[in-house]
Design a protein around this motif. Structure first.
Motif, PDB file in Angstrom:
ATOM      1  N   LEU A 197       0.830  -1.199   0.000  1.00  0.00           N
ATOM      2  CA  LEU A 197       0.000   0.000   0.000  1.00  0.00           C
ATOM      3  C   LEU A 197       0.865   1.250   0.000  1.00  0.00           C
ATOM      4  CD1 LEU A 197      -2.666  -1.160   2.578  1.00  0.00           C
ATOM      5  CD2 LEU A 197      -2.904  -1.009   0.128  1.00  0.00           C
ATOM      6  N   HIS A 211       4.025  12.421   2.627  1.00  0.00           N
ATOM      7  CA  HIS A 211       2.621  12.282   2.276  1.00  0.00           C
ATOM      8  C   HIS A 211       2.143  10.850   2.446  1.00  0.00           C
ATOM      9  CE1 HIS A 211      -0.884  14.146   0.208  1.00  0.00           C
ATOM     10  NE2 HIS A 211      -1.159  12.887  -0.052  1.00  0.00           N
ATOM     11  N   THR A 212       3.024   9.914   2.045  1.00  0.00           N
ATOM     12  CA  THR A 212       2.684   8.499   2.224  1.00  0.00           C
ATOM     13  C   THR A 212       2.454   8.209   3.696  1.00  0.00           C
ATOM     14  OG1 THR A 212       4.130   7.984   0.379  1.00  0.00           O
ATOM     15  CG2 THR A 212       3.440   6.154   1.745  1.00  0.00           C
ATOM     16  N   PHE A 246       3.960   1.370  -1.170  1.00  0.00           N
ATOM     17  CA  PHE A 246       4.550   1.443  -2.501  1.00  0.00           C
ATOM     18  C   PHE A 246       3.543   1.982  -3.507  1.00  0.00           C
ATOM     19  CE2 PHE A 246       8.726   0.081  -2.137  1.00  0.00           C
ATOM     20  CZ  PHE A 246       8.850  -1.057  -1.362  1.00  0.00           C
ATOM     21  N   ALA A 247       2.291   1.555  -3.359  1.00  0.00           N
ATOM     22  CA  ALA A 247       1.264   2.018  -4.285  1.00  0.00           C
ATOM     23  C   ALA A 247       1.102   3.530  -4.172  1.00  0.00           C
ATOM     24  CB  ALA A 247      -0.062   1.323  -3.990  1.00  0.00           C
ATOM     25  N   ALA A 248       1.117   4.029  -2.928  1.00  0.00           N
ATOM     26  CA  ALA A 248       0.972   5.476  -2.740  1.00  0.00           C
ATOM     27  C   ALA A 248       2.115   6.213  -3.432  1.00  0.00           C
ATOM     28  CB  ALA A 248       0.947   5.806  -1.254  1.00  0.00           C
ATOM     29  N   LYS A 249       3.336   5.701  -3.249  1.00  0.00           N
ATOM     30  CA  LYS A 249       4.480   6.337  -3.891  1.00  0.00           C
ATOM     31  C   LYS A 249       4.342   6.269  -5.399  1.00  0.00           C
ATOM     32  CE  LYS A 249       8.120   6.788  -0.920  1.00  0.00           C
ATOM     33  NZ  LYS A 249       9.539   6.677  -0.689  1.00  0.00           N
ATOM     34  N   ASN A 250       3.892   5.114  -5.865  1.00  0.00           N
ATOM     35  CA  ASN A 250       3.727   4.900  -7.288  1.00  0.00           C
ATOM     36  C   ASN A 250       2.765   5.920  -7.883  1.00  0.00           C
ATOM     37  OD1 ASN A 250       1.969   2.999  -9.463  1.00  0.00           O
ATOM     38  ND2 ASN A 250       4.174   2.963  -9.643  1.00  0.00           N
ATOM     39  N   LEU A 251       1.757   6.291  -7.079  1.00  0.00           N
ATOM     40  CA  LEU A 251       0.778   7.249  -7.567  1.00  0.00           C
ATOM     41  C   LEU A 251       1.248   8.691  -7.399  1.00  0.00           C
ATOM     42  CD1 LEU A 251      -2.355   5.446  -6.162  1.00  0.00           C
ATOM     43  CD2 LEU A 251      -1.866   5.804  -8.561  1.00  0.00           C
ATOM     44  N   GLY A 252       2.437   8.864  -6.807  1.00  0.00           N
ATOM     45  CA  GLY A 252       2.983  10.209  -6.741  1.00  0.00           C
ATOM     46  C   GLY A 252       3.186  10.789  -5.355  1.00  0.00           C
ATOM     47  N   ALA A 253       2.912  10.001  -4.308  1.00  0.00           N
ATOM     48  CA  ALA A 253       3.038  10.562  -2.963  1.00  0.00           C
ATOM     49  C   ALA A 253       4.481  10.549  -2.495  1.00  0.00           C
ATOM     50  CB  ALA A 253       2.178   9.760  -1.991  1.00  0.00           C
ATOM     51  N   SER A 254       4.923  11.673  -1.914  1.00  0.00           N
ATOM     52  CA  SER A 254       6.276  11.717  -1.364  1.00  0.00           C
ATOM     53  C   SER A 254       6.300  10.916  -0.068  1.00  0.00           C
ATOM     54  CB  SER A 254       6.658  13.167  -1.063  1.00  0.00           C
ATOM     55  OG  SER A 254       5.829  13.642  -0.022  1.00  0.00           O
ATOM     56  N   THR A 292      -0.988   9.835   4.812  1.00  0.00           N
ATOM     57  CA  THR A 292      -2.233   9.351   4.222  1.00  0.00           C
ATOM     58  C   THR A 292      -2.373   7.835   4.246  1.00  0.00           C
ATOM     59  OG1 THR A 292      -1.207   9.374   2.048  1.00  0.00           O
ATOM     60  CG2 THR A 292      -2.472  11.317   2.682  1.00  0.00           C
ATOM     61  N   VAL A 293      -1.276   7.118   4.423  1.00  0.00           N
ATOM     62  CA  VAL A 293      -1.403   5.661   4.386  1.00  0.00           C
ATOM     63  C   VAL A 293      -0.916   5.021   5.688  1.00  0.00           C
ATOM     64  CG1 VAL A 293      -0.748   3.562   3.169  1.00  0.00           C
ATOM     65  CG2 VAL A 293      -1.157   5.652   1.894  1.00  0.00           C
TER      66      VAL A 293
END
Lengths: 496, 360
Positions: free
Chosen positions: A122, A135-136, A124-132, A139-140
Motif C-alpha cells: 500500500l 505524504h505516504t 509502494f502504491a501510494a508512492k507509485n501514484l505520486g506521494a512523497s 495518508t497511508v
C-alpha cells in the motif's frame, strides 16, 4: 464519603487525570518514532537500539525515577554537576519525563508489531501514484496503524494511571491517586478510605481495558486484498533518516544514562559529592533478606500462576461455546486491575479471620500469583489456539485418554509458551512494588520495598546497589530461560 | 532500436544477497505496445518491474523512459503506474478516494477529479461504485478498481504484476480481454508480468521469456512458439517432445535427421548452420504428429513405427505416449477420437512441426 471532604484526595484525582494523558501521549510519540525508525529506515545500530528500548521493561518502573534523582535531582549529575544549578527536575515535570521514558517501551512494542503488519504494498502504491515519503506517511501509514496506536495508548494509559513507584519517588508532594491511596493506608491507617479511592482508580482502568478489548475485536486494517505481502518496506532516506537516527541515538543514550548511573551510583562513595570507588554499598545485600525474599516469592508466584493458567487454559479452551467467553473474561480481568488494587484488596480480604493470612509470605505469593494469571493465561491460550483441537483428537483417536493426550501432546507443545509466561510472571513479580508494599509485615521485606526505604533515607548508594542486583538477577533469569527456548532474547521478551 | 522505442533497459543487474534476481537484462519496449515478461516464479520478472517502478535500485544498468534516464528519479516522480498482484487498494478509503488519490496529489480540481474518476470507472465497467468500501468488493471488482486507479493519473507507462493470479479461471479470461481492449483503446505502453503462457500469448505484442534473471528469448508469440531458442523456452511453451538426433544430409530446403526411431526430415532453418554428422536437439510439436493404425499412403517418408505405451482419454481428446525408438517416447494428441489405438501404431510427422533448438 468523608474522603471527598479531604481536599488532598480531590487534588490527587485531578493530578492523576492531568498527568495520565500527558505521559501517555509522550510515551506514544517516543514509541512511534522509535518503531518507525526501526521499520522504515536502514540506520546503523538498529539492533542495539532495539535491545536498549526494551531495557526499561526488565526493571521495576520506579528504577527510572531513582536514576532520575541521581541525574536530575538536587545533587544530580546533570543538574548539579554539569549545569551547576541547585534545583532538580522533580514534581510533575520530572514525573512526566520519567513516565515517558519508563513506559515508552510498551508503546514501542505494540506499534512495532503494528507497523510490521501494515501492507507495504500500500505504501509502494501510494508512492507509485505520486506521494512523497511524508505524504505516504500521513495518508497511508498513519491511518493504517491507528487501531494499533489506540491499543498502545490504552495500555500505556493504564500503566501510567496506576503507576505507583515513580510518583512516590519523584513527585513527592504532588500526589496522584495511587500515592494518595498509599498515604491513606500507611499514613492514616484508613483501609476503608483507601478502598474507596481504589475503586476510583479501578473504574477508569476497567473502562480503558474494556474499550481495548472491544477495539481489538473490531476493525483492524489488515490487508483486505489478495496474497502475501512484500516483506520489505519503502525506506526513508536523506535528512529524515539521519534525524530519526539522531532521535534513536539520543533516546538510547538517555536509557544508557539511566541504567548506567545506577551502576555507577552503586560503586560511588557519595553521589554528587565524593566520586571515589567503593564496594561498601554492596553490604546491603548481605544485610537483609530483601533480595532473596523477592526471588523466592517471584519464583513461587510465577510457577503458581503458570501452572494455574495451564490448567485453566485447557478447561476454558475445551468449553467451546457455553461459558467460554465468560471464563475467558474472568481470567483476564486481573489485567485491568492495577497492582495497588490487588494489594489493597488482598489486605482487606485476608486481614481478618477466618481468612487471616496477613503477616506471612503466603499472602504475598497469592497476591502476585493472582495478578500474574492474565499474563500467563494469555500466552498459553494463544498457543493453544494455534495448536488447534485436531492434535488432541488424533491422540484420542489412537487410543489415548484425555489425561494422556493432554500430557503427551498438549503439554510438550505448550512448553515454550509456558516458559515464556513463567519468565514474564517472574519478572513482574520480582520487580513489583504496588502489591508487596501493602502485604508485607514488619520483619519481612522485599528488594523493591527495601529500595524505596533506602531512597527515603537518602541512602542512594545502597539503593542503587540493590537495584542493580535486582535488575541483574532479572536479566539473568530471562536470558537463561530464553536459552531453553532457542530464540533470541529480544524475541523472547516480545512474546514470539 | 527505432523511433518507436519508448522504454530501454540496459544491462540491468540486481542481487539480493546471494540470489541474482536480474542478470544483465537488456530489452526495449515500443511505444503503445503490450510487452509481457513471462517466466516461472523466481525468474526475476517481478524484480524487473519493481526496478522500473523505482521500488528498488539496480546494482548495475540503466533504465530509459522516453529519452530520459530514470535511475535517479525517485519512485513517486516516475509516472509509471503499477497494478499490484494484491491490488494494494487502500482499505481505509472508499473506491472514489482510492482512484482520486493520485489526482489529488497532482492538484487536480475537485470537479475535474470527479469527472476523471467517473471516466475511468466507466472504462472498467464499474460505474456507480464510487461510494463502496474496498471490503465490499469482489476480487474481480477490486482488480478493476486497482486498474482504474492506475489509469486515472494518465501515466506514461502501465506496469502490471500478475494482476489476474488471484482470480478464478473463468473471471481471468474475461478480465484479461477487458485489459487488452482498454490498453489498445488508450494506446498506453504496458509491461505485464505473468507465469501463465496462455495469458501472455493472448495479451501481448511481444513476450520476453525470463529465467533466473536472464532473458531467454524475446519476440512475438508466433516467433517464440515456432522457433524456441532453447530447451527452457520450448519446455515453457508446453512442448514435451525433445529428441537428440544426428544430421544425416543437408539439402537446400530440408535437413534429414537420424533419430533413435528412424529418419525424419525437417525444414532447413535459414539462419542456422547445419553440418553432416552434427549432433542436434529438436523439439517436435505434438500437433504435428498424426497417429494411425496403418502406414498412411501419402506422407510415407516422414513416418515412424512405434508402440503405444500409455494413453489418457479426456473425452475431448486422447493423448498417446508412443515409443518409437531407444529412449524416444513421443507425446501426441488425437482430438475427437473415433477409437482408442493400442499396440503398434504409425506416427506421421509434419515437417514444419520439427524445430531445431540451438544448443548453447
Amino acid at each position: 464519603m468523608i474522603m471527598f471532604g479531604k481536599p488532598g484526595s480531590i487534588r490527587a484525582i485531578k493530578h492523576s487525570f492531568f498527568i495520565t494523558p500527558l505521559s501517555t501521549l509522550a510515551a506514544l510519540c517516543l514509541g512511534y518514532i522509535f518503531a518507525y525508525a526501526q521499520n522504515y529506515t536502514n540506520i546503523p545500530g538498529k539492533r542495539i537500539f532495539k535491545v536498549l528500548a526494551l531495557l526499561p521493561m526488565l526493571a521495576p518502573p520506579f528504577i527510572v525515577a531513582l536514576s532520575w534523582i541521581l541525574l536530575f535531582g538536587p545533587h544530580g549529575l546533570i543538574t548539579g554537576g554539569l549545569l551547576g544549578v541547585r534545583w532538580g527536575i522533580l514534581g510533575w515535570k520530572g514525573l512526566w519525563m520519567v513516565q515517558s521514558v519508563a513506559f515508552f517501551p510498551y508503546a514501542y512494542l505494540i506499534i512495532d508489531g503494528v507497523l510490521q503488519r501494515v501492507d507495504s504494498n500500500l505504501e509502494f502504491a501510494a508512492k507509485n501514484l505520486g506521494a512523497s515519503g511524508l505524504h505516504t506517511f500521513w495518508t497511508v501509514t498513519l491511518p493504517l496503524s491507528s487501531p494499533g496506536l489506540v491499543n498502545a495508548a490504552i495500555l500505556v494509559a493504564i500503566y501510567v494511571f496506576a503507576d505507583f513507584g515513580n510518583p512516590l519517588l519523584i513527585a513527592g508532594g504532588w500526589s496522584v491517586l495511587p500515592t494518595a491511596i498509599y498515604r491513606q493506608v500507611i499514613g492514616y491507617y484508613d483501609l476503608e478510605g483507601a478502598a474507596v479511592l481504589c475503586t476510583l482508580l479501578l473504574v477508569p482502568t476497567l473502562i480503558l481495558f474494556l474499550t481495548a478489548r472491544k477495539i481489538l475485536g473490531g476493525s483492524s486494517y489488515v490487508t483486505v486484498t489478495g496474497r502475501e505481502t512484500q516483506s520489505e518496506k519503502p525506506l526513508v532516506g536523506g535528512i529524515t533518516k539521519w534525524l530519526l537516527f539522531g532521535f534513536c541515538a539520543f533516546l538510547s543514550l538517555l536509557i544508557v544514562l539511566v541504567y548506567g548511573s545506577l551502576v555507577v551510583g552503586a560503586f560511588t562513595q557519595t553521589w554528587g559529592i565524593d566520586w571515589s570507588f567503593t564496594l561498601k554499598h554492596w553490604s546491603v545485600l548481605t544485610g537483609s533478606s530483601g533480595l532473596s525474599n523477592s526471588l523466592l516469592l517471584a519464583l513461587l508466584a510465577g510457577l503458581g500462576a503458570s501452572f494455574f493458567s495451564l490448567f485453566a487454559c485447557y478447561f476454558i479452551y475445551k468449553q467451546k461455546f457455553l461459558g467460554k467467553r465468560f471464563w475467558d473474561f474472568v481470567v483476564l480481568l486481573p489485567a485491568a486491575i492495577p497492582g495497588i488494587f490487588v494489594g489493597i484488596g488482598f489486605l482487606l480480604a485476608f486481614s481478618t479471620p477466618p481468612f487471616a493470612l496477613t503477616g506471612g509470605l503466603v499472602i504475598i505469593v497469592l497476591g502476585l500469583l493472582v495478578w500474574n494469571i492474565p499474563i500467563t493465561y494469555q500466552t498459553n491460550i494463544a498457543a493453544l489456539e494455534q495448536i488447534g483441537p485436531e492434535l488432541e483428537e488424533a491422540a484420542l483417536n489412537l487410543g489415548a485418554s484425555h489425561v494422556r493426550a493432554f500430557g503427551n501432546v498438549i503439554v510438550p507443545l505448550l512448553r515454550i509458551p509456558f516458559l515464556h509466561g513463567f519468565a514474564m510472571g517472574f519478572m513482574r513479580a520480582v520487580t513489583n512494588l504496588s502489591i508487596v508494599i501493602f502485604l508485607i509485615s514488619p520483619g519481612q521485606t522485599t528488594a523493591t520495598v527495601q529500595i524505596l526505604a533506602l531512597v527515603r533515607y537518602a541512602e542512594l548508594g545502597e539503593a542503587a546497589a540493590l537495584a542493580v542486583a535486582l535488575f541483574a538477577t532479572a536479566i539473568l533469569v530471562v536470558v537463561s530461560i530464553s536459552f531453553f527456548t532457542e530464540k533470541g532474547i529480544v524475541a523472547f521478551v516480545r512474546g514470539r | 532500436m527505432n523511433e518507436q522505442t519508448f522504454i530501454r533497459i540496459e544491462h540491468l543487474t540486481k542481487a539480493f544477497g546471494k540470489t541474482v534476481a536480474a542478470d544483465d537484462l537488456s530489452l526495449t519496449v515500443d511505444k503503445g505496445s503490450f510487452t509481457t515478461l513471462l517466466g516461472p516464479s523466481g525468474c526475476g520478472k517481478t524484480t524487473a518491474l519493481r526496478l522500473i517502478a523505482g521500488f528498488a535500485q539496480p546494482d548495475k544498468g540503466q533504465i530509459y523512459i522516453g529519452e530520459q534516464l530514470i535511475n535517479d528519479v525517485p519512485p513517486h516522480r516516475r509516472e509509471v503506474a503499477m497494478v499490484f498482484q494484491s491490488y494494494a487498494l487502500f482499505p481505509h478509503l472508499n473506491v472514489f478516494n482510492n482512484i482520486a488519490y493520485g489526482l489529488k496529489l497532482r492538484k487536480v480540481s475537485r470537479s475535474k477529479r470527479k469527472e476523471r474518476v467517473e471516466e475511468v470507472l466507466k472504462l472498467v465497467e464499474l460505474q456507480g461504485m464510487e461510494d463502496r468500501q474496498i471490503s465490499q468488493l469482489s476480487g474481480g471488482q477490486q482488480q478493476r478498481v486497482a486498474l482504474s486507479r492506475a489509469l486515472a493519473i494518465s501515466p506514461k507507462v502501465l506496469l502490471m504484476d500478475e494482476p489476474l493470479s488471484n482470480l478464478d479461471a473463468k473471471l481471468r479470461v474475461s478480465v484479461r480481454n477487458q485489459i487488452r481492449a482498454i490498453q489498445q483503446r488508450l494506446g498506453i505502453t504496458t509491461i505485464y508480468v505473468t507465469h501463465d503462457q496462455e495469458e501472455a500469448f493472448s495479451l501481448s505484442d511481444r513476450i520476453a521469456i525470463m529465467r533466473d534473471g536472464r532473458l531467454q528469448q524475446i519476440g512475438t508469440s508466433w516467433e517464440i512458439y515456432h522457433n524456441p531458442r532453447n530447451q527452457f523456452v520450448a519446455d515453457f511453451m508446453g512442448m514435451t517432445n525433445f529428441v537428440k538426433a544426428k544430421i544425416e544430409t543437408v539439402g537446400k530446403e530440408s535437413v534429414v535427421l537420424n533419430t533413435p526411431g528412424g529418419r525424419l526430415a525437417m525444414f532447413r532453418e535459414k539462419d542456422l548452420e547445419f553440418s553432416i554428422g552434427q549432433d542436434i536437439l529438436v523439439t517436435i510439436r505434438s500437433e504435428g504428429i498424426e497417429v494411425n493404425k496403418h502406414t498412411p499412403v501419402s506422407r510415407a517418408d516422414n513416418t515412424l513405427k512405434g508402440e503405444v505405451k500409455q494413453y489418457s482419454y479426456t473425452g475431448k481428446t486422447v493423448k498417446y505416449w508412443v515409443n518409437v525408438g531407444e529412449g524416444m517416447t513421443l507425446i501426441t494428441e488425437h482430438p475427437d477420437p473415433k477409437e482408442i489405438l493400442t499396440g503398434k501404431v504409425y506416427l506421421t510427422f509434419d515437417k514444419s512441426c520439427i524445430c531445431p533448438i540451438p544448443i548453447k
